[in-house]
Design a protein around this motif. Structure first.
Motif, PDB file in Angstrom:
ATOM      1  N   UNK A 113      39.639 107.030  34.667  1.00 57.46           N
ATOM      2  CA  UNK A 113      40.370 107.196  33.409  1.00 57.46           C
ATOM      3  C   UNK A 113      40.543 105.876  32.646  1.00 57.46           C
ATOM      4  N   UNK A 114      40.780 106.001  31.347  1.00 60.83           N
ATOM      5  CA  UNK A 114      40.872 104.854  30.444  1.00 60.83           C
ATOM      6  C   UNK A 114      42.122 104.008  30.634  1.00 60.83           C
ATOM      7  N   UNK A 115      43.243 104.651  30.954  1.00 60.14           N
ATOM      8  CA  UNK A 115      44.532 103.965  30.944  1.00 60.14           C
ATOM      9  C   UNK A 115      45.292 104.194  32.238  1.00 60.14           C
ATOM     10  N   UNK A 116      46.059 103.186  32.611  1.00 65.37           N
ATOM     11  CA  UNK A 116      46.901 103.303  33.795  1.00 65.37           C
ATOM     12  C   UNK A 116      48.289 102.756  33.476  1.00 65.37           C
ATOM     13  N   UNK A 117      49.296 103.475  33.912  1.00 71.35           N
ATOM     14  CA  UNK A 117      50.684 103.029  33.854  1.00 71.35           C
ATOM     15  C   UNK A 117      51.182 103.033  35.301  1.00 71.35           C
ATOM     16  N   UNK A 118      51.117 101.856  35.979  1.00 71.74           N
ATOM     17  CA  UNK A 118      51.457 101.793  37.399  1.00 71.74           C
ATOM     18  C   UNK A 118      52.965 101.718  37.638  1.00 71.74           C
TER      19      UNK A 118
END
Length: 126
Positions: A61-66
Motif C-alpha cells: 500500500x501507498x501509505x502507512x500510519x504506524x
C-alpha cells in the motif's frame, strides 16, 4: 465543446492528503506519523533491479500510519484517484494479508476519503 473537470492524478490526491495532514496535525498529533511508501514509479532496468534487491515489493500500500488504535496495530491505505483507479491482484493480496495480521488496511478513492478513514481510525484510539 465539453467543459470536463479533469480528474486529479493519484499523485495530486496524495499531495492534497498530506496538505490536509499538516493542517489537522495540531488536533490529531498522530497524523504526523503518516508516511508514503515509495513503491511505485518507472525505473531503469538497473534501478529496478537495485530497488528489488533493496526490498521493493509489488502491491505494498501507498501509505502507512504506524499508530495503534482500537484493535489495530496501525493503518495502511492504498490511495487511488477518484475515478479510474484500479486495484491490482498484488495490492488486494497485501491488503488481505495486512488485515489478517491485525492492521486496518483500506483502499481509498481520493484524498477526502483517505482523510475520513484516518479521522475515523484515530477516533478509535482515544
Amino acid at each position: 465543446m465539453t467543459d470536463r473537470i479533469p480528474v486529479p492524478t493519484e499523485s495530486q490526491e496524495q499531495q492534497a492528503l498530506f496538505q490536509w495532514a499538516r493542517i489537522i496535525e495540531p488536533q490529531l498529533p498522530a497524523v504526523g506519523m503518516l508516511y508514503h511508501i515509495p513503491n511505485e514509479g518507472k525505473r531503469s532496468y538497473a534501478g529496478g533491479r537495485r530497488a528489488i534487491a533493496e526490498g521493493l515489493r509489488k502491491g505494498v500500500p501507498d501509505l502507512c500510519l504506524p499508530f495503534p488504535a482500537g484493535q489495530y496495530h496501525g493503518l495502511y491505505i492504498e490511495l487511488k484517484r477518484i475515478k479510474g483507479g484500479r486495484l491490482t491482484p498484488e495490492q488486494r493480496d497485501w491488503i488481505d494479508a495486512l488485515q489478517q495480521a491485525g492492521y486496518q488496511a483500506q483502499v481509498c478513492y481520493g484524498w477526502r476519503h483517505a482523510a475520513d478513514v484516518i479521522e475515523e481510525y484515530l477516533g478509535e484510539s482515544g
